[in-house]
Write an enzyme that holds these catalytic residues in place. Structure first.
Site, mmCIF file in Angstrom:
data_model
loop_
_atom_site.group_PDB
_atom_site.id
_atom_site.type_symbol
_atom_site.label_atom_id
_atom_site.label_comp_id
_atom_site.label_asym_id
_atom_site.label_seq_id
_atom_site.Cartn_x
_atom_site.Cartn_y
_atom_site.Cartn_z
ATOM 1 N N PHE A 185 -87.791 1.696 24.246
ATOM 2 C CA PHE A 185 -88.319 0.815 24.814
ATOM 3 C C PHE A 185 -89.204 0.164 23.536
ATOM 4 O O PHE A 185 -89.035 -1.485 23.409
ATOM 5 C CB PHE A 185 -89.037 0.637 26.107
ATOM 6 C CG PHE A 185 -89.433 -0.730 26.628
ATOM 7 C CD1 PHE A 185 -88.632 -1.661 26.965
ATOM 8 C CD2 PHE A 185 -90.801 -1.058 26.268
ATOM 9 C CE1 PHE A 185 -89.167 -2.717 27.477
ATOM 10 C CE2 PHE A 185 -91.227 -2.136 26.729
ATOM 11 C CZ PHE A 185 -90.529 -3.385 27.391
ATOM 12 N N GLU A 190 -86.701 -1.431 20.961
ATOM 13 C CA GLU A 190 -85.903 -2.575 21.236
ATOM 14 C C GLU A 190 -87.065 -3.846 21.587
ATOM 15 O O GLU A 190 -86.570 -4.889 21.247
ATOM 16 C CB GLU A 190 -85.340 -2.210 22.389
ATOM 17 C CG GLU A 190 -84.254 -1.248 22.330
ATOM 18 C CD GLU A 190 -83.669 -0.360 23.590
ATOM 19 O OE1 GLU A 190 -82.721 0.427 23.285
ATOM 20 O OE2 GLU A 190 -84.270 -0.569 24.687
ATOM 21 N N GLU A 196 -83.172 -1.429 29.752
ATOM 22 C CA GLU A 196 -83.862 -0.212 29.149
ATOM 23 C C GLU A 196 -85.200 0.169 30.193
ATOM 24 O O GLU A 196 -85.111 1.675 30.295
ATOM 25 C CB GLU A 196 -84.634 -0.322 27.715
ATOM 26 C CG GLU A 196 -85.310 0.709 27.199
ATOM 27 C CD GLU A 196 -84.111 1.863 26.989
ATOM 28 O OE1 GLU A 196 -84.486 3.103 27.438
ATOM 29 O OE2 GLU A 196 -83.285 1.890 26.350
ATOM 30 N N GLU A 251 -84.305 7.496 34.830
ATOM 31 C CA GLU A 251 -84.583 8.836 34.550
ATOM 32 C C GLU A 251 -85.877 9.367 35.096
ATOM 33 O O GLU A 251 -85.807 10.660 35.496
ATOM 34 C CB GLU A 251 -84.791 8.788 32.932
ATOM 35 C CG GLU A 251 -83.368 8.381 32.246
ATOM 36 C CD GLU A 251 -83.681 8.293 30.681
ATOM 37 O OE1 GLU A 251 -84.715 8.347 30.041
ATOM 38 O OE2 GLU A 251 -82.385 8.241 30.179
ATOM 39 N N ASP A 282 -76.835 9.433 32.192
ATOM 40 C CA ASP A 282 -75.871 8.986 31.343
ATOM 41 C C ASP A 282 -75.460 7.425 31.240
ATOM 42 O O ASP A 282 -75.240 6.712 30.395
ATOM 43 C CB ASP A 282 -74.733 9.981 31.051
ATOM 44 C CG ASP A 282 -74.961 11.276 30.562
ATOM 45 O OD1 ASP A 282 -75.930 11.344 29.963
ATOM 46 O OD2 ASP A 282 -74.184 12.243 30.624
ATOM 47 N N SER A 326 -77.976 5.188 30.355
ATOM 48 C CA SER A 326 -77.888 5.025 28.798
ATOM 49 C C SER A 326 -76.708 4.101 28.512
ATOM 50 O O SER A 326 -76.856 3.251 27.546
ATOM 51 C CB SER A 326 -77.967 6.400 28.262
ATOM 52 O OG SER A 326 -77.781 6.254 26.770
#
Length: 124
Positions: A33, A36, A71, A78, A97, A100
């Site tokens: 994060f 980005e 994100e 997560e 996954d 992501s």
């Protein structure tokens, strides 16, 4: 739990504070994060400067902001998965996954939109 009744200024203010808390948590705990967001800090003003017309400017700034949003959602997924299922589980891994992958798809969108909009100007 959903709030019932009138949502006045206090509830709006609380929602804003919780959102800022989430942004701070993303910055503090998530290296992706931070990276980005740093790119977005550069790309948003550049998009506003380089875009010709409202739609181009919108497309150039929307894509990096969508990456940040995805994100944060990926990080939330997560965190919840790690809390609920600290040991490896196939479904937990799949959820991580896929989160992501959502970020990756939006990073491709950034590359495509910037290339398609600005590429012809730079090459021609």
């Amino acid at each position: 739990m959903a709030a019932e009744g009138f949502r006045g200024p206090r509830q709006v203010w609380n929602a804003f504070r919780w959102s800022m808390k989430g942004l701070r948590a993303g910055w503090k705990h998530e290296a992706s994060f931070r990276l980005e967001a740093s790119l977005a800090i550069v790309m948003v003003p550049l998009g506003l400067w380089l875009g010709q017309g409202g739609m181009e400017k919108f497309a150039l700034i929307l894509a990096p902001l969508l990456v940040l949003s995805a994100e944060l959602l990926n990080s939330a997924i997560e965190a919840v998965v790690d809390k609920v299922s600290p040991e490896f589980h196939e479904l937990a891994g799949r959820a991580k996954d896929m989160g992501s992958a959502a970020v990756f798809v939006l990073l491709v969108l950034v590359a495509l939109s910037w290339t398609l909009i600005l590429g012809p100007r730079l090459l021609g």
